[in-house]
Design a protein around this motif. Structure first.
Motif, PDB file in Angstrom:
ATOM      1  N   LEU A 362       0.832  -1.204   0.000  1.00  0.00           N
ATOM      2  CA  LEU A 362       0.000   0.000   0.000  1.00  0.00           C
ATOM      3  C   LEU A 362       0.870   1.259   0.000  1.00  0.00           C
ATOM      4  N   PRO A 363       0.618   2.186  -0.907  1.00  0.00           N
ATOM      5  CA  PRO A 363       1.389   3.437  -0.916  1.00  0.00           C
ATOM      6  C   PRO A 363       0.821   4.439   0.083  1.00  0.00           C
ATOM      7  N   SER A 364       1.663   5.299   0.571  1.00  0.00           N
ATOM      8  CA  SER A 364       1.184   6.377   1.445  1.00  0.00           C
ATOM      9  C   SER A 364       0.759   7.558   0.583  1.00  0.00           C
ATOM     10  N   GLY A 365       0.124   8.530   1.226  1.00  0.00           N
ATOM     11  CA  GLY A 365      -0.328   9.718   0.512  1.00  0.00           C
ATOM     12  C   GLY A 365      -1.773   9.615   0.071  1.00  0.00           C
ATOM     13  N   MET A 366      -2.158  10.464  -0.849  1.00  0.00           N
ATOM     14  CA  MET A 366      -3.533  10.523  -1.331  1.00  0.00           C
ATOM     15  C   MET A 366      -3.843   9.352  -2.261  1.00  0.00           C
ATOM     16  N   ILE A 367      -4.973   8.701  -1.999  1.00  0.00           N
ATOM     17  CA  ILE A 367      -5.436   7.606  -2.853  1.00  0.00           C
ATOM     18  C   ILE A 367      -6.879   7.886  -3.233  1.00  0.00           C
ATOM     19  N   ALA A 368      -7.199   7.709  -4.505  1.00  0.00           N
ATOM     20  CA  ALA A 368      -8.575   7.897  -4.978  1.00  0.00           C
ATOM     21  C   ALA A 368      -8.890   6.830  -6.006  1.00  0.00           C
ATOM     22  N   ILE A 369     -10.002   6.137  -5.811  1.00  0.00           N
ATOM     23  CA  ILE A 369     -10.471   5.160  -6.783  1.00  0.00           C
ATOM     24  C   ILE A 369     -11.961   4.965  -6.568  1.00  0.00           C
ATOM     25  N   ASP A 370     -12.728   5.014  -7.627  1.00  0.00           N
ATOM     26  CA  ASP A 370     -14.198   4.937  -7.528  1.00  0.00           C
ATOM     27  C   ASP A 370     -14.686   5.945  -6.493  1.00  0.00           C
ATOM     28  N   THR A 371     -15.386   5.457  -5.451  1.00  0.00           N
ATOM     29  CA  THR A 371     -15.953   6.367  -4.453  1.00  0.00           C
ATOM     30  C   THR A 371     -15.004   6.620  -3.292  1.00  0.00           C
ATOM     31  N   LEU A 372     -13.802   6.046  -3.320  1.00  0.00           N
ATOM     32  CA  LEU A 372     -12.864   6.173  -2.211  1.00  0.00           C
ATOM     33  C   LEU A 372     -11.869   7.298  -2.454  1.00  0.00           C
ATOM     34  N   SER A 373     -11.707   8.133  -1.449  1.00  0.00           N
ATOM     35  CA  SER A 373     -10.677   9.159  -1.478  1.00  0.00           C
ATOM     36  C   SER A 373     -10.179   9.338  -0.048  1.00  0.00           C
ATOM     37  N   CYS A 374      -8.890   9.112   0.159  1.00  0.00           N
ATOM     38  CA  CYS A 374      -8.350   9.229   1.508  1.00  0.00           C
ATOM     39  C   CYS A 374      -6.860   9.483   1.439  1.00  0.00           C
ATOM     40  N   THR A 375      -6.294   9.823   2.585  1.00  0.00           N
ATOM     41  CA  THR A 375      -4.863  10.053   2.694  1.00  0.00           C
ATOM     42  C   THR A 375      -4.273   9.057   3.675  1.00  0.00           C
ATOM     43  N   ILE A 376      -3.283   8.290   3.231  1.00  0.00           N
ATOM     44  CA  ILE A 376      -2.630   7.292   4.061  1.00  0.00           C
ATOM     45  C   ILE A 376      -1.400   7.916   4.703  1.00  0.00           C
ATOM     46  N   ASP A 377      -1.389   7.987   6.014  1.00  0.00           N
ATOM     47  CA  ASP A 377      -0.259   8.548   6.743  1.00  0.00           C
ATOM     48  C   ASP A 377       0.946   7.610   6.652  1.00  0.00           C
ATOM     49  N   ALA A 378       2.082   8.128   6.236  1.00  0.00           N
ATOM     50  CA  ALA A 378       3.273   7.304   6.005  1.00  0.00           C
ATOM     51  C   ALA A 378       3.764   6.629   7.288  1.00  0.00           C
ATOM     52  N   LYS A 379       3.722   7.318   8.408  1.00  0.00           N
ATOM     53  CA  LYS A 379       4.204   6.763   9.673  1.00  0.00           C
ATOM     54  C   LYS A 379       3.306   5.636  10.154  1.00  0.00           C
ATOM     55  N   VAL A 380       1.997   5.843  10.069  1.00  0.00           N
ATOM     56  CA  VAL A 380       1.031   4.808  10.469  1.00  0.00           C
ATOM     57  C   VAL A 380       1.181   3.581   9.577  1.00  0.00           C
ATOM     58  N   LEU A 381       1.329   3.812   8.281  1.00  0.00           N
ATOM     59  CA  LEU A 381       1.456   2.709   7.333  1.00  0.00           C
ATOM     60  C   LEU A 381       2.738   1.911   7.576  1.00  0.00           C
ATOM     61  N   GLN A 382       3.840   2.597   7.829  1.00  0.00           N
ATOM     62  CA  GLN A 382       5.115   1.912   8.051  1.00  0.00           C
ATOM     63  C   GLN A 382       5.046   0.999   9.266  1.00  0.00           C
ATOM     64  N   ALA A 383       4.385   1.457  10.336  1.00  0.00           N
ATOM     65  CA  ALA A 383       4.242   0.629  11.537  1.00  0.00           C
ATOM     66  C   ALA A 383       3.452  -0.635  11.230  1.00  0.00           C
ATOM     67  N   LEU A 384       2.374  -0.491  10.473  1.00  0.00           N
ATOM     68  CA  LEU A 384       1.566  -1.654  10.112  1.00  0.00           C
ATOM     69  C   LEU A 384       2.335  -2.607   9.204  1.00  0.00           C
ATOM     70  N   GLN A 385       3.075  -2.074   8.265  1.00  0.00           N
ATOM     71  CA  GLN A 385       3.850  -2.919   7.365  1.00  0.00           C
ATOM     72  C   GLN A 385       4.904  -3.718   8.126  1.00  0.00           C
ATOM     73  N   ASN A 386       5.529  -3.087   9.118  1.00  0.00           N
ATOM     74  CA  ASN A 386       6.494  -3.809   9.953  1.00  0.00           C
ATOM     75  C   ASN A 386       5.825  -4.934  10.728  1.00  0.00           C
ATOM     76  N   GLU A 387       4.626  -4.669  11.250  1.00  0.00           N
ATOM     77  CA  GLU A 387       3.920  -5.670  12.041  1.00  0.00           C
ATOM     78  C   GLU A 387       3.452  -6.840  11.184  1.00  0.00           C
ATOM     79  N   VAL A 388       2.978  -6.558   9.969  1.00  0.00           N
ATOM     80  CA  VAL A 388       2.573  -7.636   9.062  1.00  0.00           C
ATOM     81  C   VAL A 388       3.778  -8.495   8.698  1.00  0.00           C
ATOM     82  N   ALA A 389       4.937  -7.866   8.506  1.00  0.00           N
ATOM     83  CA  ALA A 389       6.153  -8.623   8.189  1.00  0.00           C
ATOM     84  C   ALA A 389       6.537  -9.540   9.351  1.00  0.00           C
TER      85      ALA A 389
END
Length: 397
Positions: A362-389
């Protein structure tokens, strides 16, 4: 050496089977580029297929999800689970006949609420040993290829691993109870015939006594048990008025004949656990990729200890755990069998499932597709990616 085989199972709907299978399949493929990871979707709801093939997002309220539409447009019945199940039941490897393609029952498959009618072409006495093994790769497609073919890469902003494969389900699971024995033998042979660098992961749904679930339990060797920390969900593993209690089903299959049941609990993954910190923790034996809230720690320990008590005293559960009697203490039991996945940010998890993009990609930053539009925080995402690993290493070690 036979390929690694895993089945994700829990007789409680919404326990996180498909979501965890989705995240771990992609994470494993990314961590082991030399390994071919095959996800087989044996769930009526096709959630794993949907997430792997484009996500749960819908262009409009009543439209099909992007993932389901991509799977339907990019594969035929012969190439999906329907074709695989008919090949396993009949031994026909060249596609489904008109009779084979006529499915019956709930959602086009086995109906748990009515007696099954034998198929006209079913003998139940096939000499499967004399047959050439079915090639599972014939029913596998790369999600990355499907997305490129159907969407032509237009809306896809990330890459799924090219060594990740899926056998798609689109709601039809044409397998009757009397067809299961031959199907089990053929699936075991098919798995054994795969090259050694393949890992097979099978998703199931809450109907633990369904024919396709029996097929999975009797062909895969390691059972991954996603589990919430709700005590009622925990109890349903052992007592379920529908007859689908997971451990009752395993016990019934074990009693069929010696060696019939192959799946043993390899890892219990507590799901959607509230976290306190984004740091790995050791909680009196329970190793987690994050630090949970104190109340959650106590509940997880209580569940683990209840299982250990029955496991040790009554020999009720010990047979259904990979290492059986080798575990000698409560703390060893917790350490060997329990891990977890924390309750992720709703924005991140929704984006992952809606987009069909696993957390590891999953990339961080702004994501938009169909009805979805949101911003993924890079720090929050990195923590989750480490935990999934970390969880991936724990489950597939």
């Amino acid at each position: 050496m036979v390929s690694e085989t895993y089945v994700f199972a829990n007789n409680k709907g919404g326990s996180g089977k498909s979501t965890i299978a989705f995240q771990l399949a992609a994470s494993l493929a990314k961590k082991r580029p030399e390994t071919q990871v095959l996800a087989i979707d044996f769930s009526l709801y096709s959630d794993l297929t949907t997430m792997l093939c484009g996500g749960t997002s819908r262009p409009s309220l009543l439209a099909a999800s992007r993932g389901a539409q991509t799977a339907l447009e990019g594969t035929s019945k012969d190439e999906r689970v329907e074709g695989l199940l008919r090949a396993l039941a009949t031994g026909k490897q060249g596609g489904m006949s008109d009779e084979d393609s006529q499915v019956s029952g709930l959602f086009g498959g086995w109906n748990p609420f009515s007696p099954s009618k034998p198929r006209a072409n079913q003998s139940g006495t096939a000499d499967t040993k004399a047959e050439a093994p079915i090639d599972l790769r014939r029913f596998a497609v790369r999600p990355s290829d499907l997305l490129n073919e159907i969407d032509q890469g237009g809306d896809v902003q990330w890459d799924l691993p090219s060594n990740l494969w899926v056998c798609c389900s689109c709601g039809e699971l044409p397998l009757e109870p009397q067809e299961v024995p031959d199907a089990v033998r053929r699936l075991r042979a098919a798995i054994s015939a795969l090259p050694q660098n393949w890992v097979v992961m099978i998703d199931t749904d809450h109907l633990a006594k369904a024919p396709v679930s029996e097929l999975a339990f009797c062909a895969a060797t390691k059972l991954i048990l996603p589990l919430s920390i709700d005590d009622n969900d925990f109890s349903r593993l052992f007592i379920d008025p529908t007859g689908n209690a997971l451990f009752d089903v395993l016990e019934t299959l074990e009693g069929r004949e010696a060696g019939w049941l192959q799946s043993k609990v390899h890892k219990v993954v507590f799901n959607s656990v509230l976290h306190y910190q984004n740091q790995p923790s050791q909680n009196e034996g329970i190793m987690l990729p994050f630090t949970p809230a104190k109340a959650c720690i106590q509940q997880m320990k209580n569940m683990a200890d209840q299982m250990y008590s029955v496991h040790k005293a009554e020999d009720k559960l010990v047979r259904f755990f990979v290492d059986g009697h080798k575990i000698g203490s409560t703390e060893d039991f917790r350490q060997r069998y329990f891990s977890g996945m924390r309750k992720a940010s709703e924005i991140v998890m929704n984006a992952s499932k809606l987009l069909g993009c696993p957390i590891c990609s999953l990339p961080s930053g702004m994501i938009a597709i169909d009805t979805l539009s949101c911003t993924i925080d890079a720090k929050v995402l990195q923590a989750l990616q480490n935990e999934v690993a970390i969880l991936t290493d724990s489950v597939f070690s």
